[in-house]
Scaffold this motif. Structure first.
Motif, PDB file in Angstrom:
ATOM      1  N   GLY A  61       0.854  -1.314  -0.096  1.00  0.00           N
ATOM      2  CA  GLY A  61      -0.020   0.002   0.077  1.00  0.00           C
ATOM      3  C   GLY A  61       0.921   1.255  -0.080  1.00  0.00           C
ATOM      4  N   VAL A  62       1.851   1.236   0.712  1.00  0.00           N
ATOM      5  CA  VAL A  62       2.637   2.433   0.960  1.00  0.00           C
ATOM      6  C   VAL A  62       3.469   2.748  -0.374  1.00  0.00           C
ATOM      7  CG1 VAL A  62       5.008   3.167   1.795  1.00  0.00           C
ATOM      8  CG2 VAL A  62       3.009   2.506   3.311  1.00  0.00           C
ATOM      9  N   GLY A  63       3.899   1.483  -1.265  1.00  0.00           N
ATOM     10  CA  GLY A  63       4.491   1.732  -2.380  1.00  0.00           C
ATOM     11  C   GLY A  63       3.693   2.117  -3.598  1.00  0.00           C
ATOM     12  N   ILE A  64       2.418   1.755  -3.457  1.00  0.00           N
ATOM     13  CA  ILE A  64       1.717   2.215  -4.619  1.00  0.00           C
ATOM     14  C   ILE A  64       1.199   3.631  -4.540  1.00  0.00           C
ATOM     15  CG2 ILE A  64      -0.943   1.897  -5.301  1.00  0.00           C
ATOM     16  CD1 ILE A  64      -0.596  -1.137  -4.699  1.00  0.00           C
ATOM     17  N   THR A  65       1.220   4.032  -3.069  1.00  0.00           N
ATOM     18  CA  THR A  65       0.693   5.252  -2.841  1.00  0.00           C
ATOM     19  C   THR A  65       1.962   6.335  -3.155  1.00  0.00           C
ATOM     20  OG1 THR A  65      -0.627   4.771  -0.974  1.00  0.00           O
ATOM     21  CG2 THR A  65      -0.041   6.980  -1.186  1.00  0.00           C
ATOM     22  N   VAL A  66       3.120   6.078  -2.609  1.00  0.00           N
ATOM     23  CA  VAL A  66       4.290   6.712  -2.990  1.00  0.00           C
ATOM     24  C   VAL A  66       4.420   6.844  -4.426  1.00  0.00           C
ATOM     25  CG1 VAL A  66       6.855   6.839  -2.568  1.00  0.00           C
ATOM     26  CG2 VAL A  66       5.407   6.412  -0.648  1.00  0.00           C
ATOM     27  N   THR A  67       4.394   5.825  -5.134  1.00  0.00           N
ATOM     28  CA  THR A  67       4.506   6.008  -6.686  1.00  0.00           C
ATOM     29  C   THR A  67       3.613   6.854  -7.234  1.00  0.00           C
ATOM     30  OG1 THR A  67       5.298   3.656  -6.842  1.00  0.00           O
ATOM     31  CG2 THR A  67       4.656   4.829  -8.643  1.00  0.00           C
TER      32      THR A  67
END
Length: 146
Positions: A118-124
């Motif tokens: 979730g963090v990776g998708i949001t940061v991207t």
């Protein structure tokens, strides 16, 4: 940039390697340095490099702004719903034991993977949105510049 053939070919080769490295950092972040934030920044760099070498319009054909906005919401919901799920099952917010109550070690592992995803998708999505906002601005033109 149409006349920079070598730069365009090398960029096309590097985009896949950069994305593969981002996935490696994403899914090995619970065992080694890395995780969602680092992987999100690396993944967004692939889109930014593509845009710089080719054009903003080309990268927006691959990753339209409306998709990026939806990805921000999906990543945030993935993170938040993991915590809400644990609350509904009687545990504390983001207590990963709720994911696999019979085997808490598996629950910890699965919970970290979902949270970091979730963090990776949001940061991207956020990094690409910020780039789109800056790259799509037209510079102010005044009469003295001519």
């Amino acid at each position: 940039m149409r006349h920079h053939l070598i730069l365009r070919v090398v960029t096309k080769l590097l985009i896949g390697v950069i994305m593969l490295f981002a996935l490696y950092v994403q899914f090995h972040g619970d065992y080694s340095p890395g995780g969602g934030f680092q992987a999100g920044v690396i993944m967004s760099v692939a889109f930014i490099i593509y845009s710089v070498v080719f054009s903003l319009e080309d990268v927006q054909k691959v990753l339209p702004p409306w998709v990026v906005h939806k990805l921000m919401a999906v990543g945030l919901l993935l993170y938040a719903l993991t915590g809400v799920y644990s609350m509904f099952t009687g545990y504390n917010y983001l207590d990963y034991d709720a994911i696999s109550p019979h085997h808490p070690v598996h629950g910890q592992h699965y919970g970290i993977i979902v949270i970091e995803l979730g963090v990776g998708i949001t940061v991207t999505a956020v990094m690409v949105t910020v780039f789109y906002a800056f790259a799509s601005r037209t510079p102010p033109m005044d009469d003295e510049a001519w």
